[in-house]
Design a protein around this motif. Structure first.
Motif, mmCIF file in Angstrom:
data_model
loop_
_atom_site.group_PDB
_atom_site.id
_atom_site.type_symbol
_atom_site.label_atom_id
_atom_site.label_comp_id
_atom_site.label_asym_id
_atom_site.label_seq_id
_atom_site.Cartn_x
_atom_site.Cartn_y
_atom_site.Cartn_z
ATOM 1 N N ARG A 55 -107.672 -26.520 -24.103
ATOM 2 C CA ARG A 55 -106.441 -27.173 -23.648
ATOM 3 C C ARG A 55 -105.265 -26.217 -23.788
ATOM 4 N NH1 ARG A 55 -107.229 -33.109 -26.611
ATOM 5 N NH2 ARG A 55 -109.076 -33.722 -25.415
ATOM 6 N N ARG A 56 -105.206 -25.532 -24.917
ATOM 7 C CA ARG A 56 -104.117 -24.568 -25.117
ATOM 8 C C ARG A 56 -104.229 -23.409 -24.126
ATOM 9 N NH1 ARG A 56 -105.617 -25.792 -30.588
ATOM 10 N NH2 ARG A 56 -104.037 -27.113 -31.569
ATOM 11 N N LEU A 57 -105.452 -22.966 -23.892
ATOM 12 C CA LEU A 57 -105.642 -21.862 -22.952
ATOM 13 C C LEU A 57 -105.250 -22.271 -21.531
ATOM 14 C CD1 LEU A 57 -109.026 -20.310 -24.175
ATOM 15 C CD2 LEU A 57 -106.757 -19.245 -24.264
ATOM 16 N N CYS A 58 -105.536 -23.521 -21.162
ATOM 17 C CA CYS A 58 -105.168 -23.995 -19.823
ATOM 18 C C CYS A 58 -103.654 -24.089 -19.659
ATOM 19 C CB CYS A 58 -105.815 -25.356 -19.553
ATOM 20 S SG CYS A 58 -107.572 -25.259 -19.162
ATOM 21 N N VAL A 59 -102.953 -24.383 -20.742
ATOM 22 C CA VAL A 59 -101.496 -24.344 -20.703
ATOM 23 C C VAL A 59 -101.019 -22.894 -20.636
ATOM 24 C CG1 VAL A 59 -99.377 -24.844 -21.983
ATOM 25 C CG2 VAL A 59 -101.217 -26.542 -21.908
ATOM 26 N N GLU A 60 -101.611 -22.045 -21.438
ATOM 27 C CA GLU A 60 -101.220 -20.637 -21.495
ATOM 28 C C GLU A 60 -101.401 -19.943 -20.148
ATOM 29 O OE1 GLU A 60 -99.614 -17.232 -22.893
ATOM 30 O OE2 GLU A 60 -99.712 -19.136 -23.978
ATOM 31 N N ARG A 61 -102.456 -20.307 -19.422
ATOM 32 C CA ARG A 61 -102.749 -19.610 -18.165
ATOM 33 C C ARG A 61 -101.713 -19.901 -17.076
ATOM 34 N NH1 ARG A 61 -105.388 -22.265 -14.065
ATOM 35 N NH2 ARG A 61 -106.363 -20.331 -13.386
ATOM 36 N N VAL A 62 -100.950 -21.003 -17.200
ATOM 37 C CA VAL A 62 -99.920 -21.298 -16.202
ATOM 38 C C VAL A 62 -98.539 -20.858 -16.670
ATOM 39 C CG1 VAL A 62 -101.215 -23.188 -15.159
ATOM 40 C CG2 VAL A 62 -99.605 -23.689 -17.006
ATOM 41 N N ARG A 63 -98.470 -20.098 -17.764
ATOM 42 C CA ARG A 63 -97.186 -19.570 -18.236
ATOM 43 C C ARG A 63 -96.502 -18.746 -17.152
ATOM 44 N NH1 ARG A 63 -94.781 -18.224 -23.278
ATOM 45 N NH2 ARG A 63 -96.592 -18.988 -24.415
ATOM 46 N N VAL A 64 -97.304 -18.044 -16.350
ATOM 47 C CA VAL A 64 -96.747 -17.169 -15.308
ATOM 48 C C VAL A 64 -95.954 -17.943 -14.265
ATOM 49 C CG1 VAL A 64 -98.536 -15.409 -15.576
ATOM 50 C CG2 VAL A 64 -98.886 -17.294 -13.969
ATOM 51 N N ASN A 65 -96.158 -19.259 -14.186
ATOM 52 C CA ASN A 65 -95.438 -20.065 -13.189
ATOM 53 C C ASN A 65 -93.961 -20.234 -13.517
ATOM 54 O OD1 ASN A 65 -97.971 -20.372 -12.099
ATOM 55 N ND2 ASN A 65 -98.135 -22.550 -12.508
ATOM 56 N N GLN A 66 -93.588 -19.979 -14.772
ATOM 57 C CA GLN A 66 -92.196 -20.115 -15.216
ATOM 58 C C GLN A 66 -91.678 -21.553 -15.064
ATOM 59 O OE1 GLN A 66 -90.091 -17.768 -16.569
ATOM 60 N NE2 GLN A 66 -91.665 -16.177 -16.552
ATOM 61 N N GLN A 67 -92.572 -22.561 -15.246
ATOM 62 C CA GLN A 67 -92.087 -23.932 -15.094
ATOM 63 C C GLN A 67 -92.837 -24.970 -15.904
ATOM 64 O OE1 GLN A 67 -93.037 -25.677 -11.080
ATOM 65 N NE2 GLN A 67 -93.411 -23.550 -10.546
ATOM 66 N N GLY A 68 -93.780 -24.626 -16.735
ATOM 67 C CA GLY A 68 -94.392 -25.591 -17.636
ATOM 68 C C GLY A 68 -95.268 -26.618 -16.944
ATOM 69 N N ILE A 69 -95.513 -27.745 -17.646
ATOM 70 C CA ILE A 69 -96.417 -28.769 -17.121
ATOM 71 C C ILE A 69 -95.757 -30.146 -17.017
ATOM 72 C CG2 ILE A 69 -98.455 -27.565 -17.989
ATOM 73 C CD1 ILE A 69 -98.560 -29.598 -20.296
ATOM 74 N N GLY A 70 -94.484 -30.259 -17.379
ATOM 75 C CA GLY A 70 -93.809 -31.548 -17.204
ATOM 76 C C GLY A 70 -92.792 -31.856 -18.285
ATOM 77 N N ASN A 71 -91.795 -32.657 -17.928
ATOM 78 C CA ASN A 71 -90.788 -33.140 -18.858
ATOM 79 C C ASN A 71 -90.383 -34.538 -18.406
ATOM 80 O OD1 ASN A 71 -87.931 -33.674 -19.801
ATOM 81 N ND2 ASN A 71 -88.298 -31.752 -20.875
ATOM 82 N N LYS A 72 -90.466 -35.518 -19.301
ATOM 83 C CA LYS A 72 -90.274 -36.919 -18.927
ATOM 84 C C LYS A 72 -88.813 -37.355 -18.903
ATOM 85 C CE LYS A 72 -94.847 -38.462 -20.417
ATOM 86 N NZ LYS A 72 -95.311 -38.570 -19.026
ATOM 87 N N HIS A 73 -87.890 -36.469 -19.263
ATOM 88 C CA HIS A 73 -86.483 -36.856 -19.346
ATOM 89 C C HIS A 73 -85.730 -36.524 -18.068
ATOM 90 C CE1 HIS A 73 -87.302 -36.053 -23.852
ATOM 91 N NE2 HIS A 73 -87.549 -37.316 -23.556
ATOM 92 N N PHE A 74 -84.945 -37.470 -17.592
ATOM 93 C CA PHE A 74 -84.115 -37.243 -16.416
ATOM 94 C C PHE A 74 -82.939 -36.343 -16.788
ATOM 95 C CE2 PHE A 74 -80.375 -38.397 -13.888
ATOM 96 C CZ PHE A 74 -80.852 -38.117 -12.618
ATOM 97 N N LYS A 75 -82.674 -35.325 -15.974
ATOM 98 C CA LYS A 75 -81.588 -34.376 -16.238
ATOM 99 C C LYS A 75 -80.653 -34.340 -15.034
ATOM 100 C CE LYS A 75 -84.524 -31.633 -19.296
ATOM 101 N NZ LYS A 75 -85.093 -30.309 -19.624
ATOM 102 N N ALA A 76 -79.445 -34.843 -15.246
ATOM 103 C CA ALA A 76 -78.498 -35.009 -14.140
ATOM 104 C C ALA A 76 -78.132 -33.668 -13.504
ATOM 105 C CB ALA A 76 -77.237 -35.714 -14.632
ATOM 106 N N TYR A 77 -78.038 -32.611 -14.312
ATOM 107 C CA TYR A 77 -77.642 -31.322 -13.738
ATOM 108 C C TYR A 77 -78.710 -30.807 -12.780
ATOM 109 C CZ TYR A 77 -80.739 -28.078 -16.266
ATOM 110 O OH TYR A 77 -81.824 -27.363 -16.716
ATOM 111 N N GLN A 78 -79.988 -31.142 -13.052
ATOM 112 C CA GLN A 78 -81.049 -30.723 -12.145
ATOM 113 C C GLN A 78 -81.016 -31.519 -10.841
ATOM 114 O OE1 GLN A 78 -84.958 -30.378 -13.845
ATOM 115 N NE2 GLN A 78 -84.267 -29.122 -15.568
ATOM 116 N N LEU A 79 -80.667 -32.790 -10.927
ATOM 117 C CA LEU A 79 -80.480 -33.588 -9.713
ATOM 118 C C LEU A 79 -79.381 -32.992 -8.853
ATOM 119 C CD1 LEU A 79 -80.842 -36.148 -7.945
ATOM 120 C CD2 LEU A 79 -79.212 -37.290 -9.472
ATOM 121 N N LYS A 80 -78.246 -32.632 -9.489
ATOM 122 C CA LYS A 80 -77.126 -32.043 -8.754
ATOM 123 C C LYS A 80 -77.537 -30.724 -8.099
ATOM 124 C CE LYS A 80 -72.392 -30.338 -9.392
ATOM 125 N NZ LYS A 80 -71.292 -30.112 -10.362
#
Length: 524
Positions: A274-299
């Motif tokens: 599981r950790r390796l599968c997360v590590e292998r997508v590090r190159v994407n520069q965007q992770g696997i998810g965040n559940k919090h709404f962020k107004a600045y990203q909407l803007k």
């Protein structure tokens, strides 16, 4: 070794972002950019994979990476492919039903059929943004499976409709529940696959639209012929809706039990994998998810030119799609074939779509240029529509071949869908851009059926000319997207090359947007 704590390098100053202010920042900044430090306090879910991890450093070599990729493909791709194929099949059952007696049985008149085709997208449009917020907030696989099961059951209800009003209601709610599929699958792809793998994978699961067209045409033809030869207690078009709806609900149950929400709860992976599968997508520069709404990203999503270039393409390209997907059976009948033959002769178009999408996805990733490679399918589609318009009515074979060529046209739509997974970072921003893209897709599909006017039958020349003009505009939009992404990459490269630039440790997991992260490189 990755850790759950963010370490800031204070030995040299870094530069502020956005890139438009890089020169001013180079002169004035003497610390880590305040904006990035502020946003680092609500990091990505990927950080949880390494929380409290104090064992030996993880090492991901080529052999290990290939082993994990095979395992991911084996467990994810079959489910994604089958469900996405059903997604297309369920939308196009109306086209099959249109030549199997539904018009007469529920007393459709005038423009009623066109509005039935469009009503699906009214439901899709109304629920697209709320469903994207739910995809972010709720467990991704569980919410997706709920929607799959519900749309299968709703589709079954179509067999019970007795009039136009009932059919409109069913089509609306079918759109509501199918609205989660495409953005959800784009999120799955961005979670599990690296940027060099995403174009091919999106092409594979989207190509099951073509497989569904083949399967659906053969099933509808078999049902129509069986009923003609042996009779039936219920209308053949009702059998089509029941078969596809029950199959969809069954697959939705399998999706619920076997699809993980992300790497952290995949039962078929060991804790280390599981950790390796997360590590292998590090190159994407965007992770696997965040559940919090962020107004600045909407803007930022609403002000980003790339968002609206994507939206323009989705709307303009899907005016043709909305017409063809609802009228392809009637279009083939207009070439001089019987309604029963139209069900069978539509299936090769699915094969063309499969080949075009697989080739475009593979070559786009292989050559590192999804955008320009994808334009080839659109140009083939334009040639096909010109054949339909230009050839005389007695050239049925040539006009049918032209229809088959039009089925290569979705390649840019799929490429841009994969680029939303790849080129849009920040989870709130990604879900917002995906929603805008698919709302625009709905708008195009609502307009599309209205271009096929009953008074223009059997040739539908005004609709066909509209399709050619729309696809021509789409080519220009693709060139703009290509230029814009190259331009941004050059600015970012110049920014990173400055001697005062500093990168935070684990910056990939900070849930930064593509515009604010200097390390983010746009895929072409």
């Amino acid at each position: 070794m990755a850790t759950d704590k963010m370490l800031i390098n204070d030995e040299k100053p870094s530069l502020p972002f956005p890139l438009e202010k890089e020169e001013e920042g180079a002169r004035k900044s003497s610390a880590v950019p305040e904006q990035i430090v502020k946003h680092s306090k609500d990091a990505d879910e990927a950080m949880k994979a390494f929380h409290g991890y104090d064992e030996e450093p993880l090492f991901l070599d080529s052999a290990e990476n290939k082993r994990l990729l095979r395992r991911i493909d084996l467990h994810l791709m079959p489910l994604l492919c089958v469900v996405y194929g059903l997604n297309y099949l369920d939308k196009t059952t109306l086209s099959y039903a249109s030549v199997m007696g539904i018009r007469k049985d529920i007393r459709l008149a005038g423009d009623d059929y066109q509005w039935l085709g469009s009503m699906f997208y009214f439901g899709y449009l109304a629920w697209e943004y709320p469903t994207n917020r739910l995809l972010q907030r709720l467990p991704l696989a569980k919410y997706s499976s709920f929607c799959v099961i519900m749309w299968g059951l709703v589709l079954c209800c179509m067999a019970a409709t007795k009039n136009y009003s009932g059919a409109l209601a069913v089509r609306f709610f079918l759109g509501v529940f199918e609205a989660a599929v495409t953005p959800g699958f784009a999120l799955f792809t961005s979670q599990w696959y690296t940027i060099k793998e995403q174009g091919t994978r999106v092409g594979i699961w989207f190509s099951f639209n073509g497989w569904a067209q083949i399967f659906g045409g053969l099933v509808a033809y078999g049902i129509a012929k069986g009923v003609r030869l042996h009779g039936s207690t219920i209308a053949p078009w009702k059998i089509v809706f029941l078969v596809t709806g029950l199959l969809t609900a069954f697959i939705g149950v399998l999706f619920l039990f076997f699809m993980p929400d992300n790497q952290l709860n995949a039962r078929w992976l060991s804790p280390r994998d599981r950790r390796l599968c997360v590590e292998r997508v590090r190159v994407n520069q965007q992770g696997i998810g965040n559940k919090h709404f962020k107004a600045y990203q909407l803007k930022e999503a609403l002000l980003d030119p790339l968002t609206w270039a994507f939206a323009f393409y989705a709307c303009t390209a899907d005016i043709p799609n909305g017409g063809i997907s609802n009228f392809f059976s009637q279009l083939i009948v207009s070439f001089g074939y019987t309604p029963e033959q139209s069900l069978l002769y539509g299936t090769p178009g699915g094969a063309v779509e499969v080949v075009a999408l697989l080739a475009s996805g593979y070559l786009g990733d292989r050559l590192g240029n999804r955008i320009l490679v994808s334009t080839s399918g659109l140009m083939v589609g334009i040639i096909g529509m010109i054949l339909i318009v230009a050839l005389p009515l007695d050239q049925n074979g040539g006009r049918l071949a032209g229809y088959y060529l039009t089925q290569a046209s979705p390649t840019p739509f799929v490429a841009l869908l994969s680029l939303i997974a790849t080129n849009v970072a920040g989870y709130t921003k990604k879900t917002t851009v995906a929603a805008i893209y698919l709302i625009s897709y709905c708008a195009g599909n609502i307009i599309g059926p209205q271009t096929f006017r009953p008074k223009d039958a059997p040739r539908y020349v005004p609709a066909e000319i509209t399709i050619i003009c729309c696809w021509g505009a789409c080519l220009l939009d693709l060139l703009f997207i290509y230029w814009f992404c190259r331009h941004q990459n050059k600015k970012k490269a110049a920014f990173r090359a400055h001697p005062e630039y500093t990168k935070l440790e684990n910056q990939e997991w900070l849930d930064l947007t593509d515009r604010e992260n200097p390390e983010f490189v746009y895929t072409l």
